[in-house]
Design a protein around this motif. Sequence first.
Motif, PDB file in Angstrom:
ATOM      1  N   ALA A   1     -27.198  -7.479  20.923  1.00 48.00           N
ATOM      2  CA  ALA A   1     -27.731  -6.726  19.784  1.00 48.00           C
ATOM      3  C   ALA A   1     -28.657  -5.610  20.253  1.00 48.00           C
ATOM      4  CB  ALA A   1     -28.469  -7.662  18.835  1.00 48.00           C
ATOM      5  N   ALA A   2     -29.429  -5.863  21.296  1.00 45.18           N
ATOM      6  CA  ALA A   2     -30.332  -4.836  21.825  1.00 45.18           C
ATOM      7  C   ALA A   2     -29.564  -3.716  22.522  1.00 45.18           C
ATOM      8  CB  ALA A   2     -31.335  -5.469  22.789  1.00 45.18           C
ATOM      9  N   LEU A   3     -28.477  -4.077  23.193  1.00 46.28           N
ATOM     10  CA  LEU A   3     -27.684  -3.084  23.915  1.00 46.28           C
ATOM     11  C   LEU A   3     -26.832  -2.233  22.983  1.00 46.28           C
ATOM     12  CD1 LEU A   3     -26.404  -5.084  27.028  1.00 46.28           C
ATOM     13  CD2 LEU A   3     -28.046  -3.200  27.004  1.00 46.28           C
ATOM     14  N   PHE A   4     -26.325  -2.857  21.903  1.00 46.47           N
ATOM     15  CA  PHE A   4     -25.399  -2.161  20.997  1.00 46.47           C
ATOM     16  C   PHE A   4     -25.852  -2.354  19.547  1.00 46.47           C
ATOM     17  CE2 PHE A   4     -22.972  -3.418  24.786  1.00 46.47           C
ATOM     18  CZ  PHE A   4     -22.456  -2.188  25.176  1.00 46.47           C
ATOM     19  N   PRO A   5     -26.988  -1.761  19.175  1.00 45.48           N
ATOM     20  CA  PRO A   5     -27.526  -1.979  17.821  1.00 45.48           C
ATOM     21  C   PRO A   5     -26.611  -1.475  16.711  1.00 45.48           C
ATOM     22  CG  PRO A   5     -28.697  -0.203  18.951  1.00 45.48           C
ATOM     23  CD  PRO A   5     -27.843  -0.873  19.974  1.00 45.48           C
ATOM     24  N   ASP A   6     -25.741  -0.530  17.027  1.00 46.14           N
ATOM     25  CA  ASP A   6     -24.834   0.019  16.008  1.00 46.14           C
ATOM     26  C   ASP A   6     -23.477  -0.676  15.977  1.00 46.14           C
ATOM     27  OD1 ASP A   6     -26.776   1.924  15.304  1.00 46.14           O
ATOM     28  OD2 ASP A   6     -26.081   3.296  16.888  1.00 46.14           O
ATOM     29  N   ASN A   7     -23.317  -1.701  16.812  1.00 45.12           N
ATOM     30  CA  ASN A   7     -22.034  -2.417  16.894  1.00 45.12           C
ATOM     31  C   ASN A   7     -22.290  -3.916  16.797  1.00 45.12           C
ATOM     32  OD1 ASN A   7     -21.885   0.158  18.775  1.00 45.12           O
ATOM     33  ND2 ASN A   7     -19.814  -0.219  18.027  1.00 45.12           N
ATOM     34  N   PRO A   8     -22.525  -4.417  15.594  1.00 42.94           N
ATOM     35  CA  PRO A   8     -22.827  -5.847  15.455  1.00 42.94           C
ATOM     36  C   PRO A   8     -21.630  -6.722  15.832  1.00 42.94           C
ATOM     37  CG  PRO A   8     -22.492  -4.837  13.302  1.00 42.94           C
ATOM     38  CD  PRO A   8     -22.529  -3.715  14.294  1.00 42.94           C
ATOM     39  N   LEU A   9     -21.927  -7.900  16.366  1.00 45.16           N
ATOM     40  CA  LEU A   9     -20.873  -8.862  16.651  1.00 45.16           C
ATOM     41  C   LEU A   9     -20.164  -9.260  15.358  1.00 45.16           C
ATOM     42  CD1 LEU A   9     -22.834 -11.154  19.136  1.00 45.16           C
ATOM     43  CD2 LEU A   9     -20.861  -9.735  19.717  1.00 45.16           C
ATOM     44  N   PHE A  10     -18.861  -9.486  15.441  1.00 50.37           N
ATOM     45  CA  PHE A  10     -18.076  -9.884  14.276  1.00 50.37           C
ATOM     46  C   PHE A  10     -17.269 -11.126  14.619  1.00 50.37           C
ATOM     47  CE2 PHE A  10     -15.297  -7.363  16.855  1.00 50.37           C
ATOM     48  CZ  PHE A  10     -14.026  -7.904  16.683  1.00 50.37           C
ATOM     49  N   THR A  11     -16.870 -11.877  13.611  1.00 53.90           N
ATOM     50  CA  THR A  11     -16.055 -13.074  13.827  1.00 53.90           C
ATOM     51  C   THR A  11     -14.579 -12.690  13.849  1.00 53.90           C
ATOM     52  OG1 THR A  11     -17.675 -14.494  12.736  1.00 53.90           O
ATOM     53  CG2 THR A  11     -15.434 -15.344  12.923  1.00 53.90           C
ATOM     54  N   LEU A  12     -13.865 -13.108  14.878  1.00 57.95           N
ATOM     55  CA  LEU A  12     -12.433 -12.812  14.981  1.00 57.95           C
ATOM     56  C   LEU A  12     -11.679 -13.658  13.964  1.00 57.95           C
ATOM     57  CD1 LEU A  12     -13.558 -11.763  17.729  1.00 57.95           C
ATOM     58  CD2 LEU A  12     -11.421 -12.519  18.772  1.00 57.95           C
ATOM     59  N   ASP A  13     -10.899 -12.992  13.114  1.00 62.55           N
ATOM     60  CA  ASP A  13     -10.096 -13.749  12.152  1.00 62.55           C
ATOM     61  C   ASP A  13      -8.750 -14.124  12.755  1.00 62.55           C
ATOM     62  OD1 ASP A  13      -8.341 -11.541  11.930  1.00 62.55           O
ATOM     63  OD2 ASP A  13      -9.360 -10.760  10.166  1.00 62.55           O
ATOM     64  N   ALA A  14      -7.972 -14.869  12.009  1.00 62.91           N
ATOM     65  CA  ALA A  14      -6.715 -15.419  12.523  1.00 62.91           C
ATOM     66  C   ALA A  14      -5.695 -14.345  12.893  1.00 62.91           C
ATOM     67  CB  ALA A  14      -6.109 -16.376  11.497  1.00 62.91           C
ATOM     68  N   LYS A  15      -5.869 -13.128  12.377  1.00 57.04           N
ATOM     69  CA  LYS A  15      -4.923 -12.052  12.661  1.00 57.04           C
ATOM     70  C   LYS A  15      -5.265 -11.275  13.926  1.00 57.04           C
ATOM     71  CE  LYS A  15      -3.671 -11.308   7.799  1.00 57.04           C
ATOM     72  NZ  LYS A  15      -3.644 -10.319   6.682  1.00 57.04           N
ATOM     73  N   HIS A  16      -6.422 -11.521  14.496  1.00 60.38           N
ATOM     74  CA  HIS A  16      -6.806 -10.751  15.680  1.00 60.38           C
ATOM     75  C   HIS A  16      -5.798 -11.018  16.802  1.00 60.38           C
ATOM     76  CE1 HIS A  16      -9.077  -9.132  19.052  1.00 60.38           C
ATOM     77  NE2 HIS A  16      -9.893  -8.566  18.180  1.00 60.38           N
ATOM     78  N   PRO A  17      -5.378  -9.960  17.509  1.00 63.00           N
ATOM     79  CA  PRO A  17      -4.357 -10.142  18.550  1.00 63.00           C
ATOM     80  C   PRO A  17      -4.752 -11.108  19.661  1.00 63.00           C
ATOM     81  CG  PRO A  17      -5.250  -7.898  18.563  1.00 63.00           C
ATOM     82  CD  PRO A  17      -5.700  -8.532  17.306  1.00 63.00           C
ATOM     83  N   ILE A  18      -6.027 -11.355  19.841  1.00 72.31           N
ATOM     84  CA  ILE A  18      -6.441 -12.310  20.868  1.00 72.31           C
ATOM     85  C   ILE A  18      -5.850 -13.694  20.609  1.00 72.31           C
ATOM     86  CG2 ILE A  18      -8.497 -13.712  21.459  1.00 72.31           C
ATOM     87  CD1 ILE A  18      -9.929 -11.089  22.069  1.00 72.31           C
ATOM     88  N   PHE A  19      -5.614 -14.027  19.354  1.00 70.24           N
ATOM     89  CA  PHE A  19      -5.022 -15.319  19.035  1.00 70.24           C
ATOM     90  C   PHE A  19      -3.502 -15.330  19.197  1.00 70.24           C
ATOM     91  CE2 PHE A  19      -8.983 -15.683  16.412  1.00 70.24           C
ATOM     92  CZ  PHE A  19      -9.540 -16.747  17.116  1.00 70.24           C
ATOM     93  N   HIS A  20      -2.911 -14.178  19.541  1.00 74.98           N
ATOM     94  CA  HIS A  20      -1.438 -14.096  19.543  1.00 74.98           C
ATOM     95  C   HIS A  20      -0.866 -13.335  20.746  1.00 74.98           C
ATOM     96  CE1 HIS A  20      -1.810 -15.547  15.432  1.00 74.98           C
ATOM     97  NE2 HIS A  20      -2.667 -14.581  15.210  1.00 74.98           N
ATOM     98  N   THR A  21      -1.708 -12.897  21.679  1.00 75.40           N
ATOM     99  CA  THR A  21      -1.219 -12.029  22.752  1.00 75.40           C
ATOM    100  C   THR A  21      -0.184 -12.719  23.637  1.00 75.40           C
ATOM    101  OG1 THR A  21      -3.394 -10.968  22.788  1.00 75.40           O
ATOM    102  CG2 THR A  21      -1.944 -10.522  24.632  1.00 75.40           C
ATOM    103  N   VAL A  22      -0.430 -13.946  24.013  1.00 68.22           N
ATOM    104  CA  VAL A  22       0.534 -14.718  24.795  1.00 68.22           C
ATOM    105  C   VAL A  22       0.967 -15.945  23.996  1.00 68.22           C
ATOM    106  CG1 VAL A  22       0.934 -16.013  26.939  1.00 68.22           C
ATOM    107  CG2 VAL A  22      -0.436 -13.910  26.976  1.00 68.22           C
ATOM    108  N   TYR A  23       0.012 -16.748  23.596  1.00 66.56           N
ATOM    109  CA  TYR A  23       0.280 -17.924  22.769  1.00 66.56           C
ATOM    110  C   TYR A  23      -0.176 -17.667  21.335  1.00 66.56           C
ATOM    111  CZ  TYR A  23       0.381 -20.112  27.389  1.00 66.56           C
ATOM    112  OH  TYR A  23       0.655 -20.413  28.694  1.00 66.56           O
ATOM    113  N   ASP A  24       0.561 -18.208  20.378  1.00 64.69           N
ATOM    114  CA  ASP A  24       0.122 -18.170  18.982  1.00 64.69           C
ATOM    115  C   ASP A  24      -0.807 -19.353  18.747  1.00 64.69           C
ATOM    116  OD1 ASP A  24       1.281 -15.870  17.766  1.00 64.69           O
ATOM    117  OD2 ASP A  24       3.223 -16.859  17.815  1.00 64.69           O
ATOM    118  N   ILE A  25      -2.078 -19.058  18.586  1.00 70.92           N
ATOM    119  CA  ILE A  25      -3.079 -20.106  18.391  1.00 70.92           C
ATOM    120  C   ILE A  25      -3.631 -19.982  16.979  1.00 70.92           C
ATOM    121  CG2 ILE A  25      -5.316 -21.020  19.148  1.00 70.92           C
ATOM    122  CD1 ILE A  25      -4.639 -19.945  21.952  1.00 70.92           C
TER     123      ILE A  25
END
Length: 234
Positions: free
Chosen positions: A142-166
């Motif tokens: 938060a201190a390093l990137f005050p304009d870019n808050p962390l967000f929760t990855l939803d089920a559609k985010h490609p990280i859940f589907h890039t190799v395995y569908d999780i």
Amino acid sequence: MQNTLRLIATLACCLTLFIGISIALGQDAVVPSTPEDEAGLVRTANLIYAGDKSSVCFADAFLTQISRETNIKTTRRFDTIRLDSDDLFDYPFAVMTGEGVFTLTQAQRENLRDYLVNGGFVIASAGCSSKDWHASIEKEIAALFPDNPLFTLDAKHPIFHTVYDITSSKYRTGEDKLPLLKGLELDGRTVLVLSPDGLNDSTNAGPDCCCCGGNEIRSAKLLNVNILAYALTH
């Protein structure tokens, strides 16, 4: 500028290797086997930070897994790299994990910011589901990137589907749900994934490692494969 160019060169080399992730296509995997070939392989940094904090219990089994299941070629082990070192920029992917409260030095903050801005990617994982560690990394980001808050990855985010569908995962306590992952996004690309529960895959990290009462994600190895594939192809 020199660090930026080193990281771009590393990423360009990596992208040359992965133009085809081939999981479900039935292609034979290529698993690295000879040390002399390591110059052309993707390397992962295990970060030392805040004095001498680092991880000996984040399993590297996903590196062999991704080589087996895709066309991505990696070394089989992490390299231990200090967060404030220029050597960090030779690595497109880094692991940062631990337990308890910590504070980064100013040099570490500046290097982490430059690394993420210039194409690097970090998995940040709370060892043993440490709430203090999770609060500390959130505060630093938060201190390093005050304009870019962390967000929760939803089920559609490609990280859940890039190799395995999780779509869900068993947790250590027996829960079965979509893994809770938080992300940092810069210029439309997720550059850091933070797990408050833990992606350490401690059962594959050696006999001296355990989850120690935390609620670790059981499918951590598969998630880490997905995260690495995402980092190298997006």
